[in-house]
Every structure is written in C-alpha cells, then in structure tokens.
Motif scaffolding. Sequence first.
Motif, short mmCIF file in Angstrom:
data_model
loop_
_atom_site.label_atom_id
_atom_site.label_comp_id
_atom_site.label_asym_id
_atom_site.label_seq_id
_atom_site.Cartn_x
_atom_site.Cartn_y
_atom_site.Cartn_z
N GLY A 1 -2.80 -3.01 1.78
CA GLY A 1 -2.62 -1.56 1.96
C GLY A 1 -1.21 -1.19 2.38
O GLY A 1 -0.69 -0.13 2.00
N THR A 2 -0.57 -2.04 3.20
CA THR A 2 0.75 -1.67 3.73
C THR A 2 1.84 -1.93 2.68
O THR A 2 1.62 -2.65 1.71
CB THR A 2 1.07 -2.46 5.03
OG1 THR A 2 1.00 -3.85 4.73
CG2 THR A 2 0.09 -2.12 6.14
N ASP B 1 -8.03 -0.68 1.50
CA ASP B 1 -8.69 -1.89 2.04
C ASP B 1 -10.13 -2.05 1.54
O ASP B 1 -10.55 -3.15 1.17
CB ASP B 1 -8.69 -1.83 3.58
CG ASP B 1 -7.34 -2.23 4.20
OD1 ASP B 1 -6.47 -2.72 3.46
OD2 ASP B 1 -7.18 -2.06 5.42
N ARG C 1 -6.20 11.64 11.53
CA ARG C 1 -6.79 10.75 10.50
C ARG C 1 -7.18 9.44 11.16
O ARG C 1 -6.40 8.86 11.92
CB ARG C 1 -5.78 10.49 9.39
CG ARG C 1 -6.27 9.48 8.34
CD ARG C 1 -5.90 8.03 8.68
NE ARG C 1 -6.44 7.07 7.71
CZ ARG C 1 -6.22 5.77 7.76
NH1 ARG C 1 -5.50 5.25 8.73
NH2 ARG C 1 -6.76 4.96 6.86
N ASN D 1 -1.38 4.09 13.88
CA ASN D 1 -1.12 2.79 13.25
C ASN D 1 -0.02 2.10 14.06
O ASN D 1 0.67 2.75 14.84
CB ASN D 1 -0.64 2.99 11.80
CG ASN D 1 -1.71 2.61 10.79
OD1 ASN D 1 -2.14 1.46 10.73
ND2 ASN D 1 -2.15 3.58 10.01
N ASN E 1 -2.52 -6.87 12.32
CA ASN E 1 -2.08 -5.51 12.04
C ASN E 1 -1.37 -5.04 13.32
O ASN E 1 -0.23 -4.66 13.29
CB ASN E 1 -3.27 -4.63 11.66
CG ASN E 1 -2.85 -3.25 11.17
OD1 ASN E 1 -1.69 -2.89 11.26
ND2 ASN E 1 -3.78 -2.48 10.64
N PRO F 1 -7.48 -6.98 4.51
CA PRO F 1 -7.70 -5.67 5.12
C PRO F 1 -7.70 -5.74 6.64
O PRO F 1 -7.81 -6.82 7.23
CB PRO F 1 -9.11 -5.31 4.63
CG PRO F 1 -9.78 -6.63 4.44
CD PRO F 1 -8.71 -7.60 4.02
N SER F 2 -7.60 -4.58 7.27
CA SER F 2 -7.94 -4.48 8.68
C SER F 2 -9.44 -4.73 8.78
O SER F 2 -10.18 -4.47 7.83
CB SER F 2 -7.65 -3.07 9.19
OG SER F 2 -6.27 -2.82 9.20
N THR G 1 3.97 -0.17 10.75
CA THR G 1 3.36 0.56 9.62
C THR G 1 3.83 2.01 9.61
O THR G 1 4.04 2.61 8.54
CB THR G 1 1.82 0.48 9.72
OG1 THR G 1 1.47 -0.90 9.72
CG2 THR G 1 1.13 1.18 8.58
N PHE H 1 -5.95 -8.37 11.01
CA PHE H 1 -6.16 -8.45 9.57
C PHE H 1 -7.02 -9.67 9.30
O PHE H 1 -6.92 -10.67 10.02
CB PHE H 1 -4.84 -8.69 8.84
CG PHE H 1 -3.95 -7.49 8.70
CD1 PHE H 1 -4.44 -6.29 8.20
CD2 PHE H 1 -2.60 -7.58 9.01
CE1 PHE H 1 -3.60 -5.19 8.04
CE2 PHE H 1 -1.75 -6.49 8.85
CZ PHE H 1 -2.25 -5.29 8.36
N PHE I 1 -6.22 5.14 3.53
CA PHE I 1 -4.79 5.04 3.85
C PHE I 1 -3.94 5.48 2.66
O PHE I 1 -2.86 6.04 2.83
CB PHE I 1 -4.45 3.58 4.23
CG PHE I 1 -3.06 3.41 4.73
CD1 PHE I 1 -2.68 3.88 5.98
CD2 PHE I 1 -2.10 2.76 3.96
CE1 PHE I 1 -1.38 3.72 6.45
CE2 PHE I 1 -0.80 2.59 4.42
CZ PHE I 1 -0.44 3.07 5.67
O1 PAF Z 1 -4.64 2.66 8.83
C1 PAF Z 1 -5.13 1.83 8.03
O2 PAF Z 1 -5.94 2.18 7.15
C2 PAF Z 1 -4.79 0.37 8.19
O3 PAF Z 1 -4.22 0.14 9.45
C3 PAF Z 1 -3.86 -0.17 7.08
C4 PAF Z 1 -2.47 0.38 7.25
C5 PAF Z 1 -4.36 0.18 5.69
C6 PAF Z 1 -3.78 -1.68 7.15
O4 PAF Z 1 -5.00 -2.30 6.95
#
Ligand code: PAF
Length: 328
Positions: free
Chosen positions: A34-35, A73, A170, A210, A146, A90-91, A214, A237, A193
């Motif tokens: 995702g990042t 994610d 959010r 975050n 993360n 993913p987280s 990030t 993660f 995200f």
């Molecule tokens: O905020 C999120 O959704 C998560 O921390 C991220 C940046 C997608 C990383 O998994």
Amino acid sequence: ALGASAATEMPPLPEVTGDKVEAEGNFNIKFSIGTTKSGAQYRGLEYFEKIVEQRSGGDIQVELFPGAQLGDDLQATSALQAGTLEMTMPSTSPLVNMFPKFAVFDLPFLFPKPEMADAVLDGEIGQQMLEDASSKGLVAIGWGENGYRQLTNSQRPVDSPDDLEGLKIRTMQNELHMDIWRTLGANPTPMSFAELFTALEQGVVDGQENPWITIKSSKFNEVQDYATETNHVYTPFITLVSKRFWDRLPEEYQQLLRDAATKMGNYQRDVSRTLNDQIKQDLKDSGMQITELTDEQIKVFQNKLEPVYKNWRDEIGGELIDQIRTKV
Ligand code: PAF
C-alpha cells in the motif's frame, strides 16, 4: 500552502549472504504494497528482491508494485487467496475480520517501546500468529514494521481529546480503530488507503493517522497543516504469500522465501527506526506544525481510552492481552 519536503535518503541495501539455493523451476513473484516507493516498507521489499533473485540464481524473479496500484491491503490479500497475486505485506489491522487475534495490535498504547513489540512478534506469540494466519489461502512468513501511528489534520493543533471534537478522521477498515476515535470524541470514517490523499485534499475527511514515514512518503503534509505525535498504536506489517503459489514452490525455495522475509523484516525495522526522527524534522521543515505531547498530555488520552480496553477484552482474549503486558 506548505513547502515540499526534501527527498528521504535511504540507507544502503545490505549485501546478500548465504549460498545459492539449488532447486528446479522458474517463478515470478508480483509483490504489492500500500505504501509508496519512497517509504521504508518499499526499501525492505528491495532487499527481499535482491536476496531472492541472487540466491535463486535468477530463477525466482520479484516484481514490486508499491502505492496500492494493484489494490489496497484488503484487495491485495484477497488477490493472494484467489491466486492472482503472489505476495503482499499489509498492516495487520484490516485483516482482523479474518484473524481476530490481530486486534490485539490495535489496542491503544499497548506497546510503549518498539523493543516490546519486537519481543512479542519475534517470540512465541508472534510465531503462533504466523501459524494461525497460514490458512484461508495464505501463508504468513514474517513480520515487518509499519510503526507508531501519528495524527494529522487540516483544521487545528490537537493536544488533548477536546481538540478532536467533531473532527472527521479516516481510519483503517477496522472497528477497534473506529472505537478509539469515537471514544476520543472524533468522527471516525473507515476508508481504503488508496482513496485517502484525495479525500484529505478535497476535505472529505479532516485528518488521518499513520507513521511519520508514511505521512511523508504519501505527501500528506501537502494537504494537512497539523500533526500530533500521539504514538497511539504500533502497527506491524505481516508478509503473506498466496497458498496456491506456495504449493507450487520446491521446499528449498519456500525456505529461501522464509529466510528472505525474516531478513527483510529486520532490515525494514532498522530503516523505519533510523529514519523516524529525521522524517519528523523534514515534515517540520516543510511547514507542518507538529505538537509533541508531554507524558501528562498522553495520560489524558490514555485515561479517556480505558473503555476501549473493556469493550474489546473478551473479543481479543484477556489472557493474550495480559501475556503481552508481562513483556511490556
Ligand atoms: O493506513 C493504512 O491503511 C496503512 O497504514 C497502510 C499505509 C496502507 C500500510 O499498510
């Protein structure tokens, strides 16, 4: 408008150690996160790619897809289950509906120091969680960082829960996170995200949370004037492989991926921790107003969040929470 911040200088990638792994077959791994490319997570992935490609003598090729371009994610995790994507990281938070115990990492202020998270993730609890998450079409092969989450918003400095009244924040798609922000007096809005930058830019939401790295790598400082160093949640993660792909790999390559995932996780933690303070400074230099909370101010947030522990204790398992607390 705020000024742009300097590009983040990444530490060099470590040399690859270990012999070439001999096994049959050629494989391609598409690895999605995702990042963005300028984050610590991506730097970790570059190390993973280097290890796997070198030690397989090029028989495994790894292709990296940052910035949620193949999905956020949750979508990437579903693609692993369907066998249309090989790897993602993913987280843990959006996966709680699949693996309820992961919610323990969403409890506010559970890990006051990163070494405490390491002790849990690298110890028995973390290993058991990787085994439990190796189901439902997934194989979980390692942890990464993360990191500690910080609050940003476009409206005002926040140094107490009172300042959060009515702010639209959010959250990840995770009910415990929503409970945290609701309990603090804000208005939580779960959102992918992938949609977040535009939502912040257009004022659909006022803020998000975050880790610093990030916030910077996603350029949130360009649309958020204020930040508060809350450190309210430590998010790990988790490195996942599609079970369909895994089952096609010779055992030697499975072991190679496990080794590389462990090395990536350790390296990525180092990068994330080394860069954290510098990135906070870069964000300040770019014009972001960052509030650093005193211990007393943190206590006010912690006290206000006590009901969250009560709400979630049974669901997560009191024994697991207590076990973690003995490490802390
Ligand atoms: O905020 C999120 O959704 C998560 O921390 C991220 C940046 C997608 C990383 O998994």
